[in-house]
Each structure stands twice: as C-alpha cells, then as structure tokens.
Motif scaffolding. Structure first.
Motif, PDB file in Angstrom:
ATOM      1  N   TYR A  68       0.841  -1.193   0.000  1.00 36.96           N
ATOM      2  CA  TYR A  68       0.000   0.000   0.000  1.00 36.96           C
ATOM      3  C   TYR A  68       0.873   1.238   0.000  1.00 36.96           C
ATOM      4  O   TYR A  68       1.889   1.303   0.695  1.00 36.96           O
ATOM      5  CB  TYR A  68      -0.876  -0.004   1.252  1.00 36.96           C
ATOM      6  N   LEU A 103      -6.693   4.718  -6.110  1.00 38.86           N
ATOM      7  CA  LEU A 103      -7.869   5.411  -5.586  1.00 38.86           C
ATOM      8  C   LEU A 103      -7.565   6.897  -5.509  1.00 38.86           C
ATOM      9  O   LEU A 103      -6.601   7.319  -4.857  1.00 38.86           O
ATOM     10  CB  LEU A 103      -8.193   4.872  -4.178  1.00 38.86           C
ATOM     11  N   GLU A 110     -14.765  10.178  -5.022  1.00 38.43           N
ATOM     12  CA  GLU A 110     -13.560   9.366  -5.151  1.00 38.43           C
ATOM     13  C   GLU A 110     -13.706   8.470  -6.373  1.00 38.43           C
ATOM     14  O   GLU A 110     -14.817   8.094  -6.762  1.00 38.43           O
ATOM     15  CB  GLU A 110     -13.287   8.567  -3.872  1.00 38.43           C
ATOM     16  N   LYS A 117     -12.525  -4.588  -4.792  1.00 36.37           N
ATOM     17  CA  LYS A 117     -13.523  -5.416  -4.120  1.00 36.37           C
ATOM     18  C   LYS A 117     -14.536  -4.497  -3.436  1.00 36.37           C
ATOM     19  O   LYS A 117     -14.166  -3.535  -2.781  1.00 36.37           O
ATOM     20  CB  LYS A 117     -12.820  -6.287  -3.089  1.00 36.37           C
ATOM     21  N   PHE A 119     -18.362  -4.576  -1.263  1.00 31.06           N
ATOM     22  CA  PHE A 119     -19.394  -5.386  -0.610  1.00 31.06           C
ATOM     23  C   PHE A 119     -20.696  -4.603  -0.535  1.00 31.06           C
ATOM     24  O   PHE A 119     -20.720  -3.461  -0.116  1.00 31.06           O
ATOM     25  CB  PHE A 119     -18.964  -5.785   0.805  1.00 31.06           C
ATOM     26  N   ASP A 219     -29.747   2.298   7.737  1.00 30.01           N
ATOM     27  CA  ASP A 219     -28.833   2.419   6.597  1.00 30.01           C
ATOM     28  C   ASP A 219     -29.442   1.610   5.467  1.00 30.01           C
ATOM     29  O   ASP A 219     -29.831   0.462   5.693  1.00 30.01           O
ATOM     30  CB  ASP A 219     -27.469   1.795   6.918  1.00 30.01           C
ATOM     31  N   GLN A 261     -30.214  -2.103   6.863  1.00 29.81           N
ATOM     32  CA  GLN A 261     -29.937  -2.521   8.231  1.00 29.81           C
ATOM     33  C   GLN A 261     -30.387  -1.402   9.161  1.00 29.81           C
ATOM     34  O   GLN A 261     -30.132  -0.239   8.912  1.00 29.81           O
ATOM     35  CB  GLN A 261     -28.471  -2.902   8.449  1.00 29.81           C
ATOM     36  N   VAL A 263     -31.197  -0.157  13.397  1.00 24.51           N
ATOM     37  CA  VAL A 263     -31.016  -0.410  14.818  1.00 24.51           C
ATOM     38  C   VAL A 263     -32.308  -0.058  15.535  1.00 24.51           C
ATOM     39  O   VAL A 263     -32.810   1.054  15.393  1.00 24.51           O
ATOM     40  CB  VAL A 263     -29.880   0.466  15.390  1.00 24.51           C
ATOM     41  N   LEU A 268     -30.634  -5.458  15.963  1.00 20.23           N
ATOM     42  CA  LEU A 268     -30.178  -5.059  14.651  1.00 20.23           C
ATOM     43  C   LEU A 268     -31.045  -5.824  13.656  1.00 20.23           C
ATOM     44  O   LEU A 268     -31.115  -7.049  13.721  1.00 20.23           O
ATOM     45  CB  LEU A 268     -28.709  -5.454  14.497  1.00 20.23           C
TER      46      LEU A 268
ATOM     47  N   TRP B 108     -20.725   2.295  13.370  1.00 19.73           N
ATOM     48  CA  TRP B 108     -20.498   1.443  12.219  1.00 19.73           C
ATOM     49  C   TRP B 108     -19.118   0.818  12.362  1.00 19.73           C
ATOM     50  O   TRP B 108     -18.152   1.497  12.726  1.00 19.73           O
ATOM     51  CB  TRP B 108     -20.526   2.254  10.927  1.00 19.73           C
ATOM     52  N   LYS B 115     -14.355  -5.987   3.237  1.00 13.85           N
ATOM     53  CA  LYS B 115     -14.622  -4.618   2.761  1.00 13.85           C
ATOM     54  C   LYS B 115     -16.033  -4.210   3.144  1.00 13.85           C
ATOM     55  O   LYS B 115     -16.749  -3.546   2.397  1.00 13.85           O
ATOM     56  CB  LYS B 115     -14.464  -4.513   1.227  1.00 13.85           C
ATOM     57  N   ARG B 116     -16.427  -4.643   4.303  1.00 12.86           N
ATOM     58  CA  ARG B 116     -17.825  -4.475   4.699  1.00 12.86           C
ATOM     59  C   ARG B 116     -17.984  -3.476   5.838  1.00 12.86           C
ATOM     60  O   ARG B 116     -17.230  -3.518   6.810  1.00 12.86           O
ATOM     61  CB  ARG B 116     -18.361  -5.845   5.134  1.00 12.86           C
ATOM     62  N   VAL B 117     -18.967  -2.586   5.695  1.00  8.64           N
ATOM     63  CA  VAL B 117     -19.337  -1.688   6.781  1.00  8.64           C
ATOM     64  C   VAL B 117     -20.608  -2.229   7.412  1.00  8.64           C
ATOM     65  O   VAL B 117     -21.600  -2.442   6.726  1.00  8.64           O
ATOM     66  CB  VAL B 117     -19.576  -0.250   6.283  1.00  8.64           C
ATOM     67  N   LYS B 118     -20.544  -2.452   8.704  1.00  7.58           N
ATOM     68  CA  LYS B 118     -21.672  -3.064   9.396  1.00  7.58           C
ATOM     69  C   LYS B 118     -22.181  -2.138  10.479  1.00  7.58           C
ATOM     70  O   LYS B 118     -21.411  -1.623  11.269  1.00  7.58           O
ATOM     71  CB  LYS B 118     -21.175  -4.376  10.016  1.00  7.58           C
ATOM     72  N   ARG B 119     -23.480  -1.908  10.499  1.00  9.00           N
ATOM     73  CA  ARG B 119     -24.086  -1.113  11.557  1.00  9.00           C
ATOM     74  C   ARG B 119     -24.035  -1.910  12.850  1.00  9.00           C
ATOM     75  O   ARG B 119     -24.210  -3.129  12.846  1.00  9.00           O
ATOM     76  CB  ARG B 119     -25.544  -0.807  11.175  1.00  9.00           C
ATOM     77  N   ARG B 250     -12.220  17.177   9.213  1.00  7.95           N
ATOM     78  CA  ARG B 250     -13.517  17.771   8.904  1.00  7.95           C
ATOM     79  C   ARG B 250     -14.602  16.704   8.901  1.00  7.95           C
ATOM     80  O   ARG B 250     -14.318  15.515   8.982  1.00  7.95           O
ATOM     81  CB  ARG B 250     -13.471  18.443   7.525  1.00  7.95           C
ATOM     82  N   ASN B 255     -17.375   9.708   7.605  1.00 10.76           N
ATOM     83  CA  ASN B 255     -18.560   9.079   7.026  1.00 10.76           C
ATOM     84  C   ASN B 255     -18.200   7.664   6.586  1.00 10.76           C
ATOM     85  O   ASN B 255     -17.059   7.220   6.741  1.00 10.76           O
ATOM     86  CB  ASN B 255     -19.136   9.917   5.879  1.00 10.76           C
ATOM     87  N   LYS B 256     -19.182   6.947   6.038  1.00  9.91           N
ATOM     88  CA  LYS B 256     -18.943   5.541   5.716  1.00  9.91           C
ATOM     89  C   LYS B 256     -17.928   5.370   4.591  1.00  9.91           C
ATOM     90  O   LYS B 256     -17.214   4.380   4.544  1.00  9.91           O
ATOM     91  CB  LYS B 256     -20.271   4.845   5.380  1.00  9.91           C
ATOM     92  N   ASN B 257     -17.855   6.352   3.691  1.00  5.89           N
ATOM     93  CA  ASN B 257     -16.840   6.271   2.635  1.00  5.89           C
ATOM     94  C   ASN B 257     -15.426   6.399   3.215  1.00  5.89           C
ATOM     95  O   ASN B 257     -14.529   5.649   2.867  1.00  5.89           O
ATOM     96  CB  ASN B 257     -17.068   7.375   1.592  1.00  5.89           C
ATOM     97  N   ARG B 261     -12.018   3.593   3.543  1.00  4.42           N
ATOM     98  CA  ARG B 261     -10.654   3.755   3.015  1.00  4.42           C
ATOM     99  C   ARG B 261      -9.683   4.161   4.104  1.00  4.42           C
ATOM    100  O   ARG B 261      -8.562   4.579   3.838  1.00  4.42           O
ATOM    101  CB  ARG B 261     -10.646   4.757   1.857  1.00  4.42           C
ATOM    102  N   ARG B 263      -6.886   4.265   6.879  1.00  7.75           N
ATOM    103  CA  ARG B 263      -5.615   3.563   7.036  1.00  7.75           C
ATOM    104  C   ARG B 263      -5.048   3.856   8.393  1.00  7.75           C
ATOM    105  O   ARG B 263      -5.189   4.922   8.918  1.00  7.75           O
ATOM    106  CB  ARG B 263      -4.596   4.030   5.971  1.00  7.75           C
TER     107      ARG B 263
END
Lengths: 405, 263
Positions: A68, A103, A110, A117, A119, A219, A261, A263, A268, B108, B115-119, B250, B255-257, B261, B263
């Motif tokens: 990376y 990216l 973006e 990948k 999801f 969400d 999803q 809450v 959930l 979240w 690569k998953r965002v989970k509530r 800021r 946010n979820k985006n 990403r 790091r």
C-alpha cells in the motif's frame, strides 16, 4: 506434484506492477507498506470420497499480501495478490489479484481504477445483493471470499446520500472444485469451457449504479446491475473426452436490489431483496434477519450474539443454489479474553427438503502475530433429492494457522 | 453614616451567596459536570495514538494498539474514528461513532477482509472493549446529559484539592453500573479517579489517571490511565501518545466512505 492453476490474464499485471513498484521504491515519495497473512491449512473429511480421485484429507498453503502507498492528498495505490497451493485439488491451487488499484480521493468524490472489491448487503448467512465481485467458491462455501474485479468506480458523497457508479469491463468466472476436489457436485464443473449468453463473453461491459444513505437508525442501499450474472447455471454436457461434465452458463441479467440494516434498541434488523430478469422468467429473492447481543451472560465477561435469518428465492428449485426456502440461526460466543476467543455455531435448515447444514467456526489468537481457526461443516440430509445431496458425504473439519506479517 | 450604603452595596452579594448555599448536592454535581464539559469546548479536533496493556491476575500481558481521530460537533456529541493496528488479526478494522447527548450513539464497524461496513447496535454499553477492563461506556464520549449527578464533598487526591461527585447513568437498564464516584481537581476540573459500582452496587473497578499535559494552553489530557477490576484481578493500562490538536479534520473524514478507506 502440485501445479499452480493460473487465472490467465492475471499473472502479467502482477509481475508488471511488482516491477513498477520496485522501480519506484527508491523514490522517497513512495513509501510502501507491506502487510498480509500466510496460512497453513489442514482439512479432514469425515467420510470416504464419493468420486474417484478424491481424498479424505488435504493440506494447503496460502498467502495474501498487501502493498500500500498513501499519497499526501489521501489518494492511494494498493496491490493485493493472493495465492493458494492445495495438495488435493488443482482447481483450489490458484492465484488471484484481490486488488490492484489506484484510488483518487477528493472532498466529495472518489474514483477507483483497477481491480477492486466491493461489498453490498446486510445479512450474515446469504449475500443476495452482493454482486460486483465474483465468488471464489474454492476458498469458502460461505460466498465471502471474492475474486478481484476490474472496475472503474466513481463514488459521489452528498448530504443526501452516496451515489456509486461502476463500469465493469471484464468478467471473472466463478471458481469450482476440480475432479480431485471435495465439496463439489457429482459432475465436475468444467471451468475451462464456460458458456456465455453474450457474444462478447467475458468482455461484456457490465454496469452498476447504487444509491445509499443513512437516515437516523437505518442504513439502506438501492442498487441496479446490468450485465453478466455472477451466478452460473450448470448445464450437463460432455467434455472433449466424452466424459459428462457441468458447463457453467453465464446469462445476461438486470438486477434491482434493496439492502437495509436498522437499529431498534438492542436489536439489529437486516433485510435484502432483489428482482432479477434474464433469459428465464424474472424472479424475486429476499432474506430477512436480526442480530441481538446478550452482554455479560451468566455474570461473566462473555457476550452471546444471536442471529436469525430467513431466505426465500422463488426460482425453480433445480435452478436455485442451496437456499430457496431456508431458515438460518447462529450463535456467536465471544469470550472477551486476551486471546479474543470466539465460537460461532450456525445451522441452515431447508424448509422444503428437510436437509440441514451445521457449521462451527472457532478462533483464538496465539500471539500478536498469529491465530488458530477451526471450521467444521456437517451436511445432514433429511430427504433424498435435495439439491445439496452431492455434498452429503463431505462433512469436514478444517484447522488453519494464520501468521500475520 | 457611611455604613448604610455599604450594606446596600453588599446586599445583592449576600443574597447571591445564600442562593449558592441553597444549591442542592444534585445541582452542585451537575454544575461541576457542566464546568468540566465547558472547559472541553472549542477543541475542534484531535488525533492520538493509544496502547492498551491488558494484564491478568498472574501478571501475563497482552497489548492492543489503536489510533483515534475525534471531531467536535457543536450542539451534539463528538464524532470519532477508532482504527485498530494490533494485534495483527484485527489490523485495519475501524469503528465510526457519532455520539449523541441524548439517545444511543450511532456506530459502524468496518471489516477490512470483507470490505464491509456493518451497523452496530450501541445500546448495551456494558460490553468489554477489545477484551479489556474498559467497557464501551467507559471509552464513549462522556456527555453531561448521559448521567445525573450528586456532589458528595471535597477530598484531597494526590495533593490535589478535589470534588467528589457521584453520577448515575440515565440509561440505567443498559449500563453495567448503578453509580460512579469521580474525583476532579478544583483548579482545572481534571478527572483523577473514578470508582465504578456494578449492578449489585458492589465496587467493581477503579480508574486512575495521571501524567496530564495541557494542549493549546487549554485542554488537559492524561497520558496514562489504569483500570483495576477488583472482582477478577485484571488490570488494563492505557498509554496515550502523540496528541495533536487542530489537525484539520472535517466532517467529510467521518462518514462511511472515509471509514472504508481508512488507514
């Protein structure tokens, strides 16, 4: 002797980018971070093989590395190759580029270019709406291992939600166990001779669009996909030697889907639904579920998570995969100890055929750099004639030692 | 007769002080919480690194390393991004939290392998954070509105003249505690010690802070915290490093985006 089965077009880019990175690395501006994991795996099947050439045990080695580089402005380059060498199944010995992309990040948008990948979805047992990446089925039956997908992915972030647009210029075929591999249908899937509805075959230009947003405690994502189905029909055929095989047939589809999803207090709640049209009649599929966690059970530090899901798919049963009217339940026990020990028990009950799948996943950290995982699956047939009958003798226990670098 | 105007001049002061005297322990406790909170206002944003050292009763240690980015939100709870660096099996996992003064926090979790965002449901706050002796509610943003208060009295703690305030979680059903007692110094309103009492009202844990540093000449941060669990004999030490304020974070970094990403 194990031979490495290469996914054709992937090898040159890996070597190319590796070369590029080596070339660039003397420059102080390109500081590369290397991380990843290497694993040793042993699988033991509890019953003797059904088909000639199969074995009752197998060992394998796998590596997943990640290189990376982050730029000052938030943009980044990533290279993530994956390789597995399997002692039993040459189809399971494979090489893939999970990621190789650039990216570009700006304030409100973006752009990702390359293999990536993505999801989509909310549920745990079945991932209905997750369609961008192809499933690497030889890695895992749960559909969570994915092949790198070539893409141009633009994401626009607004106050009223996020718009994601995808151009998918190249299709990746699903991986299937080979002749000597376990966990396969009674006929081998001939992945060397796939069939496509589109004359452009794997070069058909697929597109996808998604709108997602968080509104208070909910969400959701609304998605549309037009292109090559990731899920093939398996058509009985003969190979060049006249042996019966299954040839994967990839049709063209339009798929509209919703995933959600929410809450509600300690609950959930999850839902996924899709409507797909293609060569055959259109169909709907949906999965609904919940997750609830009991914290500190029995006055201990243990947490018990409960998962319940139901999946319905109105396709003809001979076309459907494992899940067309199935109830799933899961129990996740987290010990909250220093080793982060965890046990996940799952059961998938087919309400039409009475067949049942029991799964066990357990894990424990051995050190800051290593982890031991155990996985087991037991296929229990309630009635004959069910789709997953071929897996009936493939109950297995898998032990995996992972080293992180 | 000069005494009369002087008395008239003093009268409002006398009245005021009688009001002060009439302040109930509840009001005084709340006032202390408000003042401590007001002294945190205006930090804008900060980042820091943290190492957690978990120790069991036999002295065996394990460590976790995380990084935290926090953004102040005027009128509501802060936004925070927590990034896990070690142990290596959780490296890259990240937690995005929007804390709220009233109601449950929004959370979240990002799982890098998928690569998953989970509530996540944040209502039950008593669960362990990364297997440590810190519960989620101990590390969550301490909004004034999440507790009610009672001033208990003054005490000397390590040479600091402190107030002792008892606090009670508003959402009692989902907290692991019936009450907490906090020691704060009167000069700077720094927190030095907290005692936690579990649902059976017995003394569960004690948190102590030290090695305070002041940033931007306003904001005090402890660089070492230690939580002792009196019931299981385990301790967790937090070592904070590299506090940086006004880093330019800021809203778009939370946010979820940006979570995907991170790091």
């Amino acid at each position: 002797m194990v031979t490495l089965h290469r996914n054709g077009f992937l090898a040159p880019p890996v070597l190319g980018l590796m070369g590029l990175i080596t070339l660039f690395s003397p420059f102080p501006c390109l500081a590369l971070e290397l991380s990843g994991s290497a694993m040793v795996e042993g699988r033991l099947f509890l019953h003797g093989p059904q088909f000639a050439g199969q074995r009752s045990q197998g060992g394998s080695l796998a590596v997943n590395a990640e290189l990376y580089h982050g730029f000052e402005d938030g943009s980044s380059l990533i290279l993530s190759p994956f390789a597995r060498l399997d002692s039993a199944d040459r189809e399971r010995s494979h090489l893939d580029l999970r990621e190789l992309n650039y990216l570009h990040v700006r304030d409100s948008w973006e752009l990702r270019l390359g293999l990536g990948k993505v999801f989509w979805g909310a549920c745990e047992f079945v991932h209905l709406v997750d369609i961008i990446n192809q499933t690497d089925l030889v890695e895992s039956l749960d559909g969570e291992e994915k092949l790198g997908q070539p893409m141009a992915h633009l994401s626009l972030v607004r106050d009223w939600g996020v718009i994601d647009a995808f151009l998918l210029p190249y299709f990746r075929e699903r991986t299937f166990a080979g002749v000597k591999g376990r966990l396969r249908p009674s006929l081998v899937v001939d992945t060397d001779h796939p069939l496509y509805e589109s004359g452009s075959e794997e070069r058909h230009q697929d597109v996808a669009l998604r709108y997602s947003h968080s509104l208070g405690d909910i969400d959701f994502g609304l998605s549309f996909f037009k292109g090559t189905s990731r899920e093939p029909f398996l058509i009985a055929s003969l190979d060049k030697g006249g042996n019966p095989v299954l040839r994967p047939y990839y049709e063209q589809i339009n798929q509209t889907s919703l995933d959600l999803q929410g809450v509600f207090g300690s609950w959930l709640v999850k839902a996924e639904a899709l409507y797909r049209t293609g060569y055959g009649r259109g169909f709907v599929a949906t999965t609904l579920g919940f997750e609830y966690t009991l914290v500190g059970i029995f006055d201990s530090g243990l947490d018990l998570g409960l998962i319940g899901e139901y999946v319905f798919d109105d396709r003809q049963q001979d076309r459907a995969g494992l899940f067309n009217n199935d109830l799933m339940a899961g129990m996740r026990l987290a010990f909250n100890d220093a080793a982060s020990s965890e046990i996940l028990l799952g059961v998938i009950q087919d309400l039409d055929h009475g067949s049942r799948l029991l799964t066990v996943e357990a894990g424990r950290r051995l050190s800051d750099f290593s982890r031991l995982n155990l996985e087991a699956a037991f296929f229990m047939d309630g009635a004959t004639g069910s789709v997953d009958n071929a897996l009936g003798d493939d109950d297995f226990v898998k032990l995996e030692l992972v080293y992180y670098f | 007769m000069r005494i009369l105007p002087t008395l008239f001049f003093l009268l409002p002061l006398l009245v005021t002080s009688s009001v002060v005297l009439a302040e109930t322990p509840g009001e005084r406790g709340l006032a202390i919480a408000h003042e401590a909170d007001a002294r945190e206002n205006g930090f804008g944003d900060f980042t820091s690194d943290m190492e957690m050292v978990l120790r069991n009763r036999h002295g065996q240690e394990s460590s976790r390393k995380i990084r935290i980015r926090t953004l102040e939100v005027v009128g509501d709870g802060d936004k925070a991004l927590t990034i896990f660096d070690s142990p290596r099996d959780v490296k890259g996992t990240a937690l995005l939290t929007f804390s709220h003064k009233i109601g449950d926090d929004d959370q979240w979790l990002y799982l890098p392998a998928l690569k998953r965002v989970k509530r996540i449901a944040s209502r039950n706050k008593s669960g362990s954070f990364m297997g440590s002796e810190f519960a989620y509610e101990d590390i969550a943003s301490q909004e004034v509105e999440k507790y009610t208060y009672k001033y208990l009295g003054d005490a000397l703690y390590n040479g600091h003249d402190c107030t002792m305030v008892e606090s009670y979680p508003v959402d009692a059903a989902n907290s692991g505690y019936t009450r907490m007692v906090s020691w704060r110094d009167k000069d700077e309103f720094r927190l030095w010690k907290v005692e936690y009492y579990d649902r059976k009202a017995s003394h569960l844990k004690t948190l102590t802070m030290d090695d305070y540093n002041q940033y931007l000449e306003l904001f005090w941060r402890p660089h070492r915290m230690e939580m002792i669990n009196h019931q299981n004999g385990k301790t967790t030490e937090l070592h904070w490093r590299n506090f940086r304020f006004a880093t330019g974070l800021r809203d778009a970094d939370f946010n979820k985006n940006s979570l995907r990403r991170v790091r």
